[in-house]
Design a protein around this motif. Structure first.
Motif, PDB file in Angstrom:
ATOM      1  N   LEU A 112       6.882   0.105  -3.987  1.00  0.00           N
ATOM      2  CA  LEU A 112       6.843   1.375  -3.260  1.00  0.00           C
ATOM      3  C   LEU A 112       8.088   1.538  -2.407  1.00  0.00           C
ATOM      4  CD1 LEU A 112       5.189   3.898  -2.593  1.00  0.00           C
ATOM      5  CD2 LEU A 112       4.104   2.617  -0.750  1.00  0.00           C
ATOM      6  N   LEU A 113       8.498   0.493  -1.698  1.00  0.00           N
ATOM      7  CA  LEU A 113       9.675   0.590  -0.834  1.00  0.00           C
ATOM      8  C   LEU A 113      10.944   0.804  -1.643  1.00  0.00           C
ATOM      9  CD1 LEU A 113       8.878  -2.284   1.704  1.00  0.00           C
ATOM     10  CD2 LEU A 113       8.748   0.173   2.128  1.00  0.00           C
ATOM     11  N   GLY A 117       8.277   1.759  -9.229  1.00  0.00           N
ATOM     12  CA  GLY A 117       6.970   1.770  -9.840  1.00  0.00           C
ATOM     13  C   GLY A 117       6.999   2.348 -11.246  1.00  0.00           C
ATOM     14  N   GLU A 118       5.804   2.619 -11.770  1.00  0.00           N
ATOM     15  CA  GLU A 118       5.635   3.151 -13.124  1.00  0.00           C
ATOM     16  C   GLU A 118       5.988   4.639 -13.158  1.00  0.00           C
ATOM     17  OE1 GLU A 118       4.103   2.775 -17.208  1.00  0.00           O
ATOM     18  OE2 GLU A 118       4.840   1.403 -15.662  1.00  0.00           O
ATOM     19  N   ILE A 218       5.892   9.192 -20.765  1.00  0.00           N
ATOM     20  CA  ILE A 218       5.071   8.878 -19.592  1.00  0.00           C
ATOM     21  C   ILE A 218       3.684   8.440 -20.044  1.00  0.00           C
ATOM     22  CG2 ILE A 218       3.926   9.895 -17.570  1.00  0.00           C
ATOM     23  CD1 ILE A 218       6.426  11.559 -17.118  1.00  0.00           C
ATOM     24  N   ARG A 219       3.198   7.342 -19.467  1.00  0.00           N
ATOM     25  CA  ARG A 219       1.897   6.799 -19.858  1.00  0.00           C
ATOM     26  C   ARG A 219       0.903   6.745 -18.697  1.00  0.00           C
ATOM     27  NH1 ARG A 219       3.928   8.002 -23.779  1.00  0.00           N
ATOM     28  NH2 ARG A 219       4.338   6.805 -25.673  1.00  0.00           N
ATOM     29  N   SER A 220       1.313   7.151 -17.516  1.00  0.00           N
ATOM     30  CA  SER A 220       0.448   7.105 -16.353  1.00  0.00           C
ATOM     31  C   SER A 220       0.429   8.470 -15.685  1.00  0.00           C
ATOM     32  CB  SER A 220       0.944   6.046 -15.365  1.00  0.00           C
ATOM     33  OG  SER A 220       0.128   6.003 -14.209  1.00  0.00           O
ATOM     34  N   ALA A 273      -1.344   5.780  -9.390  1.00  0.00           N
ATOM     35  CA  ALA A 273      -0.771   5.901 -10.733  1.00  0.00           C
ATOM     36  C   ALA A 273       0.610   5.259 -10.811  1.00  0.00           C
ATOM     37  CB  ALA A 273      -0.687   7.378 -11.138  1.00  0.00           C
ATOM     38  N   TYR A 274       1.314   5.246  -9.697  1.00  0.00           N
ATOM     39  CA  TYR A 274       2.672   4.710  -9.636  1.00  0.00           C
ATOM     40  C   TYR A 274       2.682   3.187  -9.567  1.00  0.00           C
ATOM     41  CZ  TYR A 274       7.548   4.461  -7.901  1.00  0.00           C
ATOM     42  OH  TYR A 274       8.893   4.207  -7.728  1.00  0.00           O
ATOM     43  N   LEU A 275       1.700   2.590  -8.888  1.00  0.00           N
ATOM     44  CA  LEU A 275       1.730   1.152  -8.623  1.00  0.00           C
ATOM     45  C   LEU A 275       0.792   0.319  -9.497  1.00  0.00           C
ATOM     46  CD1 LEU A 275       1.835   1.139  -4.710  1.00  0.00           C
ATOM     47  CD2 LEU A 275       3.752   0.944  -6.298  1.00  0.00           C
ATOM     48  N   THR A 276      -0.371   0.863  -9.838  1.00  0.00           N
ATOM     49  CA  THR A 276      -1.364   0.055 -10.543  1.00  0.00           C
ATOM     50  C   THR A 276      -0.874  -0.500 -11.880  1.00  0.00           C
ATOM     51  OG1 THR A 276      -3.187   1.208  -9.451  1.00  0.00           O
ATOM     52  CG2 THR A 276      -3.712   0.027 -11.471  1.00  0.00           C
TER      53      THR A 276
END
Length: 631
Positions: A112-113, A117-118, A218-220, A273-276
Motif C-alpha cells: 500500500l505504501l 498492489g494488484e 485486469i483480474r481483480s 481488491a488491491y492487496l488481497t
C-alpha cells in the motif's frame, strides 16, 4: 450498525489440537529483521520446569545471498533446534513435526505504501467515477504551497447505469412503512429502510463492460454501488457475472463492509481488491516451501485488530497493521497489571519505524482510519507509527540534524552491517557503547558469522562530523561568532536526541492530546532497538517505570503466541434505539453471535473456549458521527 467479535477463550500457548505434534512457530516479519519464536515440548527439568522450551531466531528480512525467504529460513532453524536433525536450506521443509505457524507480516502495508498492489478496477454507480479522487473534501494541509494528493489504487473505472435511493428519507424522519407511499419499484432493504430502484442495470451491457476489463488484463475488481449496504441485489448480480467471466478476485462492498457512507466503503473495497491477491500469492509462495504445504499444520495470520485469522480468511483490508498489532497483544498480556490498573504505553522500536500504542485494560480500537492516503473502514488497533527506527538514516541538511524518514532497511542496512550502507541510528548507539557488538547477533559478513563493524560506523561518523564542523564554522565566521568543533561522540549523541524527541511526539498524541496524564503511565519497551532508547524517552516524558520483557527484542513474535483467533461479523441497522426496538436489535446481535460461533466451531473450537464481545455502532439523531458502544 451491529458489530460482533468472537474469539476463543484459552491460553494460546497451550492451544493444540489433540494428536498434533508440538512444535509451534510464531514469526514477525518486519522491515529490517524477521523475529521467530519456536515453542515445543521437552522433558520437565530445572531449566524447563513447565515442560516447554522456547527458541529465538532473529534474521535479516532480506539477505538474498544466503536465503530466499526469511520466515521459512527461521522455521528451518527452529526445526533443527527442536529435532536435532539437519534440514537443507534449499529443500522442502518437513512439516511432520510442526503443529502451527502464526505470522505477522508487512506485505500488505508495504504494497500500500509503495503502491505495488494488484492492478484492479472499480465498479461504481454511473456518475460517481471520480468519487475517490474527490473524497470527503477534507484539506488537512490547506496552507501548503504544493499539495501532492496520493493517487487512487484502481487502474480503471466501470460505471454501472443503475441508481437506487432511500425512499422518503431525511435525517430525523422516522416514518413507518405504513405511512409511506409504496409501489413496485420500492423494496425493503436489510436495514429496514425502504429503497426505491430508480434505474435497474442492463445486465447484458454490464457483462460486456466486465468482459472488456477482463480482456485488458485486469483480474481483480472492487464493486461499490450507492446504498448497497442496505440494497445488495445489484452488487450480488455483478459479482455473479464477474465470476462467470473468470475474475480471480471480486470484492463486494456490501459483503466486506456493509456500512453507510460510500466513500470509506469504496476505499475499503478497493484496498481489499488491491492487496488481497498479493497476500494470496505470498501465502502460496510461503506454502510451497513445505513438503505438504499447509495441509498438516494450522497457519494463522495476525489481523489489524489484534486477532488471528486462518490463512484462507486473511484479507488485505485487515492486514494493514498485521506486523505491529502482535506487539500490542504481547505487552498488553505481559506488562499490564489488572490489579493496579496503571495504563501502559507500548514503545516498539524496530529497525525501520517505531510504533506506539496505549493499553488500559481494553484494547484501543478505531473503526475508520487514514492510511497512505486511503480511508479504511475496518476495526484496527490504535497504533501511531513514526519513521524513526534503528535503521533510520542520519542526515545533515540545511544546518539541521535529521533522523529519517529514509531507512537503510535490512539490505544494505546501517554502516555497521558490513554491506556498505549509510549511517543510521544503530551506528550512533554502537559508537557510543549503548549497543555492544559482542551481544548482537553474529549474522553479518559473507559467512553470516561476524559481529557488527564498529570501525565502519566510526569512519563514516568521522566524515560526517568533519562536514558538520566545516559548514557550521563557515556560517558562524560570517556572523563573527566562535565555533567549537563537535567530536564524533557529540555528533552521534545529537542525532540520538533528535530521534528520541521524534519518538516522544506520537506518545504525547496518544496521551496528553486525549486528556491522559502521560506521567501516570508505565512504559513497555520492546523491539530490537527499544532498549537503547527507552530510558531517554521515559525521562523526556516524565515516566518513572519502564518494563523490559525478557523476550523484549522479539515480543511481537511472542505476542502472536499469546493472541486469540478472532472472527468478526457485522450487519447494518437503521433503527432508533428505544424500548420498542430494543428486543429486535438484541435479536439481530444474537443472530450475528450464532454466525461467529459457527465459524469458530468449524475451526475446531468449542463453546467453552469461545468469548463473544457485542457492540452497537450508534450515533445521536441528526449527526453522522458514530460511536462503538459495548452492549
Amino acid at each position: 450498525m451491529s458489530n460482533i467479535e468472537a474469539s476463543p477463550r484459552h491460553s494460546p500457548l497451550l492451544a493444540l489440537r489433540p494428536g498434533q505434534p508440538g512444535i509451534r512457530v510464531c514469526i514477525d516479519r518486519g522491515g529490517t529483521f524477521t523475529d521467530c519464536v519456536g515453542i515445543f515440548p521437552v522433558e520437565p527439568s530445572a531449566e524447563h520446569p513447565g515442560g516447554e522450551r522456547i527458541v529465538v531466531v532473529k534474521l535479516l528480512s532480506e539477505d538474498p545471498s544466503h536465503y530466499a525467504d526469511a520466515p521459512r529460513e527461521g522455521i528451518r532453524r527452529i526445526l533443527e533446534a527442536a529435532t536435532g536433525k539437519q534440514h537443507q536450506r534449499d529443500g522442502l521443509l518437513d512439516t511432520s513435526s510442526l503443529a502451527s505457524v502464526r505470522m505477522g507480516t508487512t506485505v500488505a502495508t508495504n504494497a500500500l505504501l509503495e503502491r505495488k498492489g494488484e492492478p484492479c478496477a472499480l465498479v461504481i454507480t454511473r456518475g460517481f467515477r471520480d468519487l475517490l479522487r474527490i473524497g470527503n473534501q477534507a484539506r488537512p494541509r490547506i496552507f501548503d504551497l504544493e499539495i501532492a494528493k496520493p493517487d487512487v489504487l484502481y487502474q480503471s473505472v466501470i460505471q454501472i447505469n443503475e441508481r437506487v435511493t432511500l425512499d422518503d428519507y431525511t435525517i430525523g424522519s422516522h416514518g413507518t412503512p405504513s405511512q409511506l407511499h409504496t409501489d413496485d419499484s420500492v423494496v425493503l432493504g436489510r436495514t429496514g429502510e425502504r429503497v426505491r430502484v430508480l434505474a435497474a442495470p442492463d445486465w447484458s451491457a454490464v457483462r460486456n463492460q466486465l468482459q472488456l476489463t477482463y480482456d485488458s488484463g485486469i483480474r481483480s475488481i472492487a464493486v461499490c454501488l450507492m446504498h448497497s449496504y442496505t440494497f445488495t441485489a445489484h452488487e450480488e448480480e455483478i459479482g455473479r457475472i464477474a465470476r462467470d467471466i473468470g475474475f480471480s478476485h471480486i470484492t463486494l462492498s456490501s459483503e466486506l463492509v456493509p456500512m453507510v457512507k460510500i466513500v470509506p466503503r469504496a476505499h475499503s473495497a478497493t484496498v481489499d481488491a488491491y492487496l488481497t491477491p498479493g497476500i494470496r500469492r505470498y501465502a502460496e509462495g510461503f506454502s510451497s516451501g513445505f513438503d505438504s504445504g499447509f495441509s498438516n499444520m494450522r497457519v494463522d495470520f495476525m489481523q489489524s485488530d489484534g486477532g488471528l485469522a486462518p490463512v484462507n480468511k486473511f484479507t488485505g483490508l485487515r492486514a494493514i497493521l498485521s506486523g505491529p498489532a502482535a506487539g500490542v497483544v504481547g505487552y498488553a498480556v505481559t506488562c499490564h497489571d489488572p490489579d493496579s490498573k496503571v495504563p501502559v504505553i507500548g514503545f516498539d522500536m524496530g529497525g525501520t519505524s517505531t510504533d506506539v500504542s496505549r493499553f488500559d485494560g481494553r484494547f484501543d480500537h478505531i473503526y475508520e482510519a487514514m492510511t497512505a492516503g486511503v480511508t479504511i473502514q475496518a476495526p484496527q488497533l490504535n497504533i501511531n507509527t513514526v519513521a524513526a527506527g534503528g535503521g533510520s538514516c542520519l542526515l545533515f541538511r540545511n544546518g539541521l540534524m535529521m533522523v529519517g524518514p529514509e531507512s537503510a532497511g535490512a539490505h544494505p542496512g546501517p554502516a555497521c552491517y558490513r554491506k556498505g550502507g549509510p549511517l543510521a541510528v544503530t551506528d550512533a548507539n554502537l559508537l557510543l557503547g549503548r549497543l555492544q557488538a559482542k551481544h548482537f547477533p553474529w549474522i553479518f559478513g559473507p559467512g553470516e558469522d561476524q559481529p557488527l563493524d564498529v570501525e565502519a560506523a566510526r569512519s563514516q561518523f568521522l566524515q560526517l562530523a568533519q562536514s558538520i564542523n566545516s559548514k557550521t564554522s563557515a556560517e558562524r565566521s560570517l556572523l563573527g561568532q566562535h565555533h567549537d568543533d563537535k567530536s564524533v561522540e557529540d555528533v552521534a549523541l545529537g542525532f540520538l536526541e533528535v530521534a528520541n524527541e521524534t519518538m516522544c511526539r506520537p506518545i504525547r498524541a496518544l496521551t496528553e492530546a486525549k486528556g491522559h496524564d502521560v506521567q501516570q503511565h508505565d512504559l513497555a519497551c520492546f523491539g530490537g532497538a527499544g532498549g537503547q532508547h527507552a530510558c531517554a524517552v521515559a525521562d523526556n516524558l516524565g515516566i518513572r517505570r519502564v518494563f523490559v520483557h525478557r523476550l523484549a527484542s522479539v515480543l511481537s513474535a511472542y505476542g502472536l503466541a499469546l493472541a486469540e483467533v478472532v472472527h468478526e461479523e457485522q450487519a447494518p441497522a437503521a433503527d432508533v434505539w428505544s424500548m420498542a426496538t430494543r428486543n429486535a436489535l438484541i435479536s439481530r446481535l444474537d443472530d450475528l453471535t450464532s454466525v461467529c460461533r459457527s465459524k469458530l466451531y468449524s475451526q475446531g473450537f468449542s463453546d467453552a473456549q469461545i468469548r463473544v464481545d457485542r457492540f452497537f455502532n450508534m450515533r445521536y439523531d441528526g449527526t453522522d458521527t458514530s460511536i462503538m458502544v459495548p452492549e
